[in-house]
Design an enzyme around this catalytic site. Structure first.
Site, mmCIF file in Angstrom:
data_model
loop_
_atom_site.group_PDB
_atom_site.id
_atom_site.type_symbol
_atom_site.label_atom_id
_atom_site.label_comp_id
_atom_site.label_asym_id
_atom_site.label_seq_id
_atom_site.Cartn_x
_atom_site.Cartn_y
_atom_site.Cartn_z
ATOM 1 N N HIS A 35 33.813 45.318 41.671
ATOM 2 C CA HIS A 35 35.221 45.385 41.276
ATOM 3 C C HIS A 35 35.875 44.339 40.892
ATOM 4 O O HIS A 35 36.860 44.268 39.836
ATOM 5 C CB HIS A 35 35.958 46.333 42.292
ATOM 6 C CG HIS A 35 37.381 46.329 41.924
ATOM 7 N ND1 HIS A 35 38.237 45.623 42.545
ATOM 8 C CD2 HIS A 35 37.969 47.318 41.236
ATOM 9 C CE1 HIS A 35 39.571 46.196 42.204
ATOM 10 N NE2 HIS A 35 39.377 47.126 41.342
ATOM 11 N N GLU A 68 34.869 43.274 37.387
ATOM 12 C CA GLU A 68 35.596 43.832 36.341
ATOM 13 C C GLU A 68 36.981 43.275 36.079
ATOM 14 O O GLU A 68 37.182 43.152 34.878
ATOM 15 C CB GLU A 68 35.593 45.363 37.015
ATOM 16 C CG GLU A 68 36.349 46.293 35.892
ATOM 17 C CD GLU A 68 37.309 47.088 36.837
ATOM 18 O OE1 GLU A 68 38.465 46.915 36.330
ATOM 19 O OE2 GLU A 68 36.986 47.669 37.602
ATOM 20 N N HIS A 69 37.594 43.013 36.957
ATOM 21 C CA HIS A 69 38.803 42.634 36.888
ATOM 22 C C HIS A 69 38.928 41.022 35.997
ATOM 23 O O HIS A 69 39.710 40.832 35.261
ATOM 24 C CB HIS A 69 39.571 42.213 38.127
ATOM 25 C CG HIS A 69 40.269 43.602 38.695
ATOM 26 N ND1 HIS A 69 41.683 43.429 38.753
ATOM 27 C CD2 HIS A 69 40.029 44.667 39.132
ATOM 28 C CE1 HIS A 69 42.310 44.467 39.358
ATOM 29 N NE2 HIS A 69 41.123 45.351 39.328
ATOM 30 N N GLU A 91 46.258 45.654 45.008
ATOM 31 C CA GLU A 91 45.696 46.857 44.806
ATOM 32 C C GLU A 91 44.991 47.488 46.190
ATOM 33 O O GLU A 91 45.112 48.931 46.439
ATOM 34 C CB GLU A 91 44.620 46.895 43.738
ATOM 35 C CG GLU A 91 43.866 48.239 43.316
ATOM 36 C CD GLU A 91 42.899 48.162 42.427
ATOM 37 O OE1 GLU A 91 42.159 49.032 41.960
ATOM 38 O OE2 GLU A 91 42.533 46.861 41.851
#
Length: 435
Positions: free
Chosen positions: A62, A65-66, A142
């Site tokens: 994750h 991906e950011h 997040e």
């Protein structure tokens, strides 16, 4: 309705031309040509998600991906944002348990530019140290936001209870400790080890020149890493319980059972069974527990499948004082599911599934996603005709068999979140479910 749907009656309207090629380096390029639209969606899917991680690097997929949007060899993060905005459309990425996907939806005349930007951030990200520190804070926010959203975080708790200390039991976001301590070197090494033409699928759907698209993608990926990547270990459903106390006005409740893989011959039985039980306003749970009794704000069922295992479950949000009464009604409905399923509700469930499949044909994003998912999951394109044929095979007997198979196991998963004082214990619920 008689339970049989002639797919060609629906599909003649959606003329489609699927083509695919697997390059020598393992890269899959698949397209869906649609003359009647003005847009094109391109997906780059990597068969690498949180279940490819270890306990020590949980959350790195994750994070990676950011970082894709934070600068390349030729574009700064600001340049990327400005170039995307100049051509409009939609650009984003997401990480799941099994994949990471980067996508863009643009007007057909902007496809070449979209390919240039999307492949650049995928292939040439620099993982700049300053950008990494800034994004670290964004990802922490997040994580905190998810923790503050009960109907999101309860599913993470559920996965943890169902799969324990396995990759499928861990959060996609990872832990606060890992996010705070991840280094650039770890990120770069993970990219080199887990991103390869061997596990990448590039798909596109819309109005475009297919041959030109193939040529552009082949050119962009010609020098990309083609090494073998680390594969995930097989998952095993365990079951168990996890109760998290939190001062909430509403209780979150999940009850789960071992489900089936999407490779299982009876996969569509589990999907349709879920629709009948809790897949809409006409479903049994919604009608009996919400509409007639008014005990819950929300109640639904789900069937989540992976290549090697699956989970069948029920979710509810309600006042904690009603939780045991709700469990009594729920177990009654689960028992009833093993004894009485009729053709009318099967037709209704099939109609829901088929309408979702066919209505998605109107969207280039859904079609591009369908292609990439098909190749990622099955190694080939699964047509709507093939899916509808499988749905048509589902019968009263096959659904009854599936219900009995799922509910006959004693290793249930019980998860709650909220200010819950008196809930039946695990073994009592197991006893209530026995038939």
């Amino acid at each position: 309705m008689n339970g049989v749907y002639e797919s060609k009656l629906y599909l003649n309207y959606f003329m489609t031309s699927i083509s695919s090629i697997v390059k020598e380096n393992g890269l899959v390029i698949a397209t869906d040509k649609i003359q009647e639209v003005e847009s094109v969606t391109i997906n780059i899917l990597v068969k690498n998600g949180s279940r490819n991680e270890t306990e020590g690097n949980n959350g790195i997929s994750h994070f990676l991906e950011h970082m894709a949007f934070k600068g390349t060899n030729t574009r700064s993060a600001t340049n990327i944002a400005e170039e995307f905005d100049m051509i409009g459309g939609q650009f984003n990425a997401y990480t799941s348990k099994t994949a990471t996907v980067y996508y863009a939806k643009v007007l057909k005349n902007d496809l070449s530019k979209a390919i240039d930007i999307l492949t650049d951030i995928f292939l040439n990200s620099t993982f700049d140290a300053e950008e990494l520190e800034r994004e670290r804070e964004v990802i922490l926010q997040e994580l905190y936001m998810t923790r503050d959203t009960p109907d999101d975080i309860v599913f993470d708790y559920f996965q943890e209870a169902a799969f324990g200390n396995q990759p499928l039991g861990r959060s996609i976001l990872g832990t606060e400790e890992f996010i705070k301590n991840l280094t650039r070197e770890e990120l770069v090494n993970y990219f080199k080890n887990q991103y390869s033409t061997k596990n990448t699928i590039v798909s596109a759907a819309g109005n475009f020149d297919v041959a030109a698209f193939h040529g552009l993608i082949e050119q962009k990926f010609q020098d990309f890493n083609s090494n073998e990547t680390n594969q995930y270990k097989l998952g095993k459903y365990i079951g168990g319980e996890l109760h998290v106390k939190k001062p909430l006005e509403q209780a979150q409740f999940l009850l789960g059972f071992e489900g089936v893989s999407y490779l299982d011959d009876n996969f569509y039985d589990s999907q349709i069974l879920s629709v009948i039980l809790g897949g809409g306003m006409s479903s049994r749970l919604f009608q009996e527990i919400r509409e007639k009794k008014g005990l819950v704000y929300n109640i639904s069922s789900f069937s989540s499948s992976y290549s090697d295992c699956g989970v069948f479950g029920v979710y509810a949000a309600l006042d904690s004082k009603n939780i045991n009464l709700m469990i009594d009604l729920l177990t009654e409905q689960l028992h009833y599911l093993t004894k009485n399923i009729n053709d009318k509700e099967i037709d209704r469930a099939k109609a829901q599934m088929i309408s979702g499949i066919l209505m998605s044909m109107e969207c280039t994003s859904a079609r591009a996603k369908k292609i990439s998912n098909s190749f990622a999951m099955f190694g080939r394109y699964i047509s709507n005709d093939e899916i509808l044929n499988e749905i048509n095979k589902v019968s009263v007997q096959s659904l009854t068999n599936m219900a009995k198979k799922i509910l006959s196991k004693n290793n249930i998963t019980l998860t709650t979140l909220g200010n819950i004082e008196n809930i039946y214990d695990y073994n009592k619920i197991v006893d209530k479910l026995k038939f």
